[in-house]
Scaffold this active site. Structure first.
Site, PDB file in Angstrom:
ATOM      1  N   LYS A 170       0.861  -1.192   0.000  1.00  0.00           N
ATOM      2  CA  LYS A 170       0.000   0.000   0.000  1.00  0.00           C
ATOM      3  C   LYS A 170       0.892   1.234   0.000  1.00  0.00           C
ATOM      4  O   LYS A 170       2.016   1.194   0.493  1.00  0.00           O
ATOM      5  CB  LYS A 170      -0.873   0.024   1.255  1.00  0.00           C
ATOM      6  CG  LYS A 170      -2.101   0.901   1.107  1.00  0.00           C
ATOM      7  CD  LYS A 170      -3.174   0.142   0.394  1.00  0.00           C
ATOM      8  CE  LYS A 170      -4.487   0.859   0.366  1.00  0.00           C
ATOM      9  NZ  LYS A 170      -5.560  -0.077  -0.007  1.00  0.00           N
TER      10      LYS A 170
HETATM   11  N1  GLU Z   1      -7.346   0.070  -3.361  1.00  0.00           N
HETATM   12  C1  GLU Z   1      -8.083  -1.126  -3.616  1.00  0.00           C
HETATM   13  C2  GLU Z   1      -8.102  -2.019  -2.393  1.00  0.00           C
HETATM   14  O1  GLU Z   1      -7.891  -1.573  -1.302  1.00  0.00           O
HETATM   15  C3  GLU Z   1      -7.606  -1.832  -4.868  1.00  0.00           C
HETATM   16  C4  GLU Z   1      -6.189  -2.282  -4.815  1.00  0.00           C
HETATM   17  C5  GLU Z   1      -5.642  -2.806  -6.139  1.00  0.00           C
HETATM   18  O2  GLU Z   1      -6.414  -2.923  -7.071  1.00  0.00           O
HETATM   19  O3  GLU Z   1      -4.461  -3.070  -6.178  1.00  0.00           O
HETATM   20  O4  GLU Z   1      -8.398  -3.181  -2.476  1.00  0.00           O
END
Ligand code: GLU
Length: 421
Positions: free
Chosen positions: A108
């Site tokens: 993240k």
């Molecule tokens: N931000 C989204 C999540 O928390 C998508 C993450 C992604 O597609 O890599 O799942």
């Protein structure tokens, strides 16, 4: 004083309980490495502001695990973003990808910024320089970014450009959630809301309940909340309340979700001022206490906490956001008999279609939308069935079952790879 939440400690407390149920102690060789992120980077991002001054922003990229594949996860822009939160969010991505059984680890990113205070040009320079600052640790085989809170396809296009410029050739697979014109996938924008709707329908089917006429209250009307509300509305659910950071709208007979979405699109992405015959605005306390079948938190972390949990009357909580329920509130909900369909299962649709987008980019071959949706449905339903199986076998709530499913997969992968060196 308001209680301070430590998101990583919260994540760890659930992870440790899941490990214990699978017979692993905290210092077990097969488990100990999963308790800590593999890599965490803090960067300073200098941005030339429109007034000619350089302002420094703080950014983060945390790679929690690459055991099952490249790290994967979104980037959020938020004034409260901090390393500890990003660490927790990265770990949740590891769990989520393992629940869905897609070949990724978890990561993240975040930047401490209020993007609404930046001009378009400032936002672009911030996004591109953030990409440059984390460049040494990202890549289509290493760590792939995506949108998250306050970021969208626009930021992904800028990230792709920055990465590609520095490589000297186009690298679409460095980010997912891109605009279609740059190799984005059909079906990606609504994938998280769609995945949540599929999970809810799977749960209702398994428990013999008819969705038609069931009432839903939606917190957050961004990408996840609005797409989820739209799809639930189309399935015959009655969406009686929708909210965003400005307002909460309630209508007993059900809101015309498509009209509310169209309104938000034309009014700076807010439903502030939206009205229809029979609708009214309500307070946050009234919202949490609504006597609805389904509560769909689709905004930020810790929204369901010890302050409001006892007022909640919903029978099912469908977690569209990441970490919307605190550990304490989760325990109270379990005692009350409220069913919680957890984030790491419910909102996995986004990263599942991100996976399809990445596969399409690597193969330079685009799929039709029905292929995307069919495969999304297949993966979400399989994950639900597997979580359901553990929920029944161990008599544990769905969150615990999902963590146990994920941990089994991660621990197995770790032991197959063995320790390096
Ligand atoms: N931000 C989204 C999540 O928390 C998508 C993450 C992604 O597609 O890599 O799942």
């Amino acid at each position: 004083m308001a209680k301070q939440y430590d998101p990583y400690e919260n994540m760890l407390s659930i992870l440790d309980s899941a490990a214990a149920k699978l017979g692993h102690s905290k210092d077990d060789n097969d488990y100990v490495g999963i308790r800590v992120p593999e890599r965490a980077l803090i960067v300073s991002i200098p941005v030339l502001m429109d007034n000619g001054k350089i302002q420094i922003f703080e950014g983060y990229r945390v790679q929690h695990s690459s055991t099952r594949g490249p790290c994967k996860g979104g980037v959020r822009f938020h004034p409260d973003a901090n390393l500890n939160e990003v660490k927790a969010l990265a770990a949740w991505m590891t769990i989520k990808c393992a629940v869905a059984n897609i070949p990724y680890g978890g990561a993240k990113g975040g930047v401490k910024v209020d993007p609404s205070k930046l001009s378009e040009g400032e936002l672009m320079r911030l996004t591109k320089r953030y990409t440059a600052q984390i460049l040494p640790i990202i890549g289509p085989e290493r760590d792939i970014a995506a949108p998250d809170v306050n970021t969208s396809g626009k930021n992904m296009a800028w990230m792709m450009d920055a990465y590609s410029m520095m490589k000297g050739y186009a690298v679409p697979a460095i980010v997912t959630g891109k605009p279609l014109e740059l190799g984005g996938s059909l079906g990606r924008p609504k994938a998280t809301g769609k995945g949540a709707t599929i999970t809810l329908l799977n749960y209702l089917k398994k428990t013999g309940q008819n969705p038609v006429g069931m009432t839903v209250a939606v917190q957050g009307f961004g990408n996840v909340g609005s797409a989820g509300a739209e799809l639930m509305h189309a399935q015959g659910f009655k969406v009686v309340a929708v909210s965003d950071y400005n307002t909460i709208i309630y209508k007993k007979d059900g809101i015309d979700v498509n009209a509310a979405i169209a309104f938000a699109e034309n009014h700076g992405h807010t439903i502030l001022g939206y009205e229809e015959p029979g609708s009214k605005t309500i307070s946050a306390d009234e919202f949490w206490g609504l006597n609805v079948d389904v509560l769909f938190p689709a905004a930020m972390e810790n929204q369901i906490n010890e302050k409001n949990v006892n007022t909640i009357k919903a029978k099912v909580i469908l977690e569209g956001a990441n970490g919307p329920t605190t550990v304490e509130a989760d325990k109270i909900l379990a005692q009350k008999g409220t069913v919680v369909l957890p984030d790491v299962l419910t909102n996995a649709g986004g990263v599942v279609v991100s996976y399809f987008e990445w596969v399409q980019n690597l193969e330079s071959f685009m799929w039709e939308e029905d292929e995307v949706n069919r495969n999304l449905n297949k993966i979400m339903t399989k994950a639900f069935d597997e979580v359901w199986g553990i929920h029944k076998e161990f008599n544990v709530p769905f969150r615990m079952a999902a963590y146990m499913l994920a941990l089994r997969r991660i621990i197995k992968a770790k032991s197959l790879r063995s320790i390096f060196p």
